[in-house]
Each structure stands twice: as structure tokens, then as C-alpha cells.
Design a protein around this motif. Structure first.
Motif, mmCIF file in Angstrom:
data_model
loop_
_atom_site.group_PDB
_atom_site.id
_atom_site.type_symbol
_atom_site.label_atom_id
_atom_site.label_comp_id
_atom_site.label_asym_id
_atom_site.label_seq_id
_atom_site.Cartn_x
_atom_site.Cartn_y
_atom_site.Cartn_z
ATOM 1 N N HIS A 1 -4.223 -3.807 -5.245
ATOM 2 C CA HIS A 1 -5.305 -4.765 -5.016
ATOM 3 C C HIS A 1 -6.060 -4.510 -3.717
ATOM 4 C CE1 HIS A 1 -7.435 -8.583 -5.170
ATOM 5 N NE2 HIS A 1 -6.990 -8.877 -3.974
ATOM 6 N N ASN A 2 -5.351 -4.258 -2.634
ATOM 7 C CA ASN A 2 -6.020 -4.177 -1.326
ATOM 8 C C ASN A 2 -5.952 -2.791 -0.687
ATOM 9 O OD1 ASN A 2 -3.234 -4.402 -0.842
ATOM 10 N ND2 ASN A 2 -3.608 -5.183 1.215
ATOM 11 N N GLN A 3 -5.459 -1.782 -1.401
ATOM 12 C CA GLN A 3 -5.411 -0.446 -0.815
ATOM 13 C C GLN A 3 -5.580 0.624 -1.889
ATOM 14 O OE1 GLN A 3 -1.482 -0.452 1.064
ATOM 15 N NE2 GLN A 3 -0.598 0.690 -0.638
ATOM 16 N N VAL B 1 -7.730 0.844 3.243
ATOM 17 C CA VAL B 1 -7.196 -0.520 3.153
ATOM 18 C C VAL B 1 -8.330 -1.531 3.312
ATOM 19 C CG1 VAL B 1 -5.471 -2.138 4.006
ATOM 20 C CG2 VAL B 1 -5.066 0.321 4.195
ATOM 21 N N ARG B 2 -8.347 -2.532 2.442
ATOM 22 C CA ARG B 2 -9.343 -3.598 2.501
ATOM 23 C C ARG B 2 -8.706 -4.865 3.055
ATOM 24 N NH1 ARG B 2 -9.626 -0.567 -1.746
ATOM 25 N NH2 ARG B 2 -8.201 -1.827 -3.006
ATOM 26 N N ASP B 3 -9.418 -5.553 3.905
ATOM 27 C CA ASP B 3 -8.932 -6.813 4.471
ATOM 28 C C ASP B 3 -9.170 -7.932 3.464
ATOM 29 O OD1 ASP B 3 -8.236 -9.029 5.909
ATOM 30 O OD2 ASP B 3 -9.573 -8.649 7.598
ATOM 31 N N THR B 4 -8.077 -8.438 2.892
ATOM 32 C CA THR B 4 -8.161 -9.526 1.913
ATOM 33 C C THR B 4 -7.465 -10.785 2.429
ATOM 34 O OG1 THR B 4 -6.185 -8.683 0.798
ATOM 35 C CG2 THR B 4 -8.319 -7.942 -0.044
ATOM 36 N N THR C 1 -2.669 -10.281 -1.911
ATOM 37 C CA THR C 1 -2.516 -9.030 -2.651
ATOM 38 C C THR C 1 -2.559 -9.228 -4.159
ATOM 39 O OG1 THR C 1 -0.095 -9.189 -2.455
ATOM 40 C CG2 THR C 1 -1.260 -7.888 -0.797
ATOM 41 N N ASP D 1 -3.982 -7.522 7.473
ATOM 42 C CA ASP D 1 -5.407 -7.236 7.311
ATOM 43 C C ASP D 1 -5.600 -5.749 6.996
ATOM 44 O OD1 ASP D 1 -4.994 -5.969 9.780
ATOM 45 O OD2 ASP D 1 -5.779 -7.673 10.925
ATOM 46 N N GLY D 2 -6.718 -5.191 7.380
ATOM 47 C CA GLY D 2 -7.029 -3.816 7.051
ATOM 48 C C GLY D 2 -6.233 -2.777 7.807
#
Length: 264
Positions: free
Chosen positions: A32-34, A82-85, A89, A226-227
Motif C-alpha cells: 500500500h505505501n511502498q 515510500v509514500r507518507d500515508t 497501510t 511516514d515516508g
């Protein structure tokens, strides 16, 4: 954020090792976030016997010794976007059912101190309670390297009032489960401001929140991931998600060296 990771582990021995078996969880997944842009795993002194995805969804490799080596070297390296979500996740997936993360383990058993700190985290939304729990643990258990070891459980770390990210995560897991949240342990890497050299992987916890899915809490740093965070593996506790574990036979004395760099 695009992160470059290098993780080198060297086991050296003063005599040949006739038999050893190691389990590696050193390969991150795109999720989801990476997004894993590239990743390599190089091994010397042992050979990969099998690769599989375990019931927690972790990329897992089993190694056996090749001959009688005096050293085993494992090098993992690659780049991950990596995205900061805000720590979210996403929905639960994998072979392990969600209810499996509701029960305690030997490392996350809840004693009176854990129960006390869990009951103090009351009021507000689910996220409010979990953030309050994270901050309460950080206030009660100071971060100090060497205060505990890999076998220290949540209650003992609470009693000591000191520990590292592994202990903070185990306490959070034990308390969150008491509050009715499925919770899991996460091992991975963290980009630390001011330095790229590290001596160990990082760890944090996630709780499953209705409507959001898994949400991360890094108790040691007082934030949600975070990211700067790369996820490696998850499980019910450290033993389920530890990057390298194994057994060996023989009388050889072992020396361990770990070198990790995380850079943007």
C-alpha cells in the motif's frame, strides 16, 4: 521518498560449522505505501534451500551451510519508494486471519503493569486511544540500548522502565490487544536524520482500526510511520518478524557483525 538500503550481516566462527539453518526475512514487498524499485540478496558461506511466502505474507528464505564455513555473509540491498500515508497501510491481507493478532504471545503477555497502562488509554476515538497509549508507553519506558535483550517480554520491560524499539512495540501490542484491537509487530528500516550508519533494524507496531485497516505506531519516536520507513516483515511479535534467525550445531564460537545504511 526514495530510500536506498544496505544491510550486511556477517557471522564468523573460530572453527568450521558442520550444520546450520537460517531463516531470512530480508526482502521487502511492494504494498500500500511502498514500492520496491530494486532489491538483491547475496549470500556467501551458505546456500538458499527454499523461498516462500509465510502465513504473515513475509518473503522468507531458508539457508543451509555449504560445507564447513568459517563465516556466513548475508548482504541485502536495494531501493524502495515510500509514500507518507500517516501510518495507514490498508486492509488486512495474507493467509493469517485477523483474529490471530488478537491473542497474546510469550513476548506480549499482559501482566498488571501492561493492564494498567492499557486501561489508562480511554476516551475519544479509536485513533485517540491508540495514540494516547503510544505516548503513555514512551513516557513510562525510556529508550536505552542494552537495558533488555531479545527475550525480554512486555511486562518485564514495563517493570524495568527501560528498553528499545522492540520492547516499546511489544508493550503496545499487549496493551492494544487488551483494548480489543488486533495488533502486529513490524520490522524494517528507518531513515534517521543526521546519520546513514545504523547497527540494527527498526521496529514498530500496527493496530487494526475499523474503517482504516492497519495503522502504524512508532512508540520509540512518538509518531506514526511516514515516508522514512521501509517495512520488511510483520508478525505477532519479534520472533515472527525478525530479519535473521537460525540454529547451528558444533562447538564453534560465533561473532556477529551488522552494518546497515539507510539513505535518501
Amino acid at each position: 521518498m526514495r530510500l536506498k538500503v544496505s544491510h550486511k550481516t556477517l557471522y564468523s566462527y573460530d572453527a568450521p560449522v558442520p550444520y546450520a539453518l537460517q531463516r531470512l526475512r530480508l526482502t521487502p514487498r511492494s504494498e500500500h505505501n511502498q514500492t520496491v524499485l530494486s532489491w538483491s540478496l547475496d549470500i556467501e558461506g551458505a546456500k538458499e534451500e527454499v523461498r516462500f511466502t509465510d502465513h504473515f505474507g513475509n518473503d522468507t528464505r531458508l539457508l543451509s551451510v555449504a560445507g564447513e564455513p568459517h563465516a556466513i555473509a548475508i548482504s541485502a540491498h536495494g531501493e524502495v519508494d515510500v509514500r507518507d500515508t500517516s501510518g495507514v497501510t490498508g486492509a488486512h491481507s495474507g493467509f493469517a486471519p485477523l483474529w490471530l493478532f488478537e491473542s497474546g504471545t510469550a513476548l506480549t503477555a499482559a501482566g498488571p503493569r501492561v493492564k494498567e497502562i492499557a486501561h489508562a488509554a480511554s476516551g475519544g476515538t479509536d485513533l485517540d486511544r491508540l495514540h494516547a497509549l503510544s505516548h503513555a508507553i514512551r513516557d513510562r519506558v525510556a529508550y536505552r540500548v542494552g537495558a533488555t535483550d531479545a527475550g525480554t517480554n512486555a511486562e518485564d520491560a514495563m517493570a524495568a522502565g527501560e528498553g528499545v524499539c522492540q520492547d516499546h512495540s511489544h508493550i503496545f501490542l499487549a496493551a492494544a490487544r487488551l483494548l480489543g484491537f488486533p495488533a502486529r509487530y513490524v520490522s524494517g528500516y528507518l531513515l534517521i536524520d543526521g546519520t546513514s550508519e545504523q547497527v540494527a533494524t527498526h521496529a514498530w507496531a500496527e493496530a487494526h482500526v475499523a474503517g482504516l485497516g492497519w495503522v502504524g505506531f512508532d512508540v520509540s519516536n512518538g509518531i506514526s510511520p511516514d515516508g522514512r520507513y521501509v517495512r520488511l516483515a510483520t508478525g505477532r511479535d519479534y520472533r515472527d518478524a525478525m530479519p535473521v534467525s537460525g540454529i547451528r550445531q558444533g562447538a564453534a564460537q560465533e561473532r556477529l557483525e551488522v552494518h546497515i545504511t539507510v539513505e535518501q
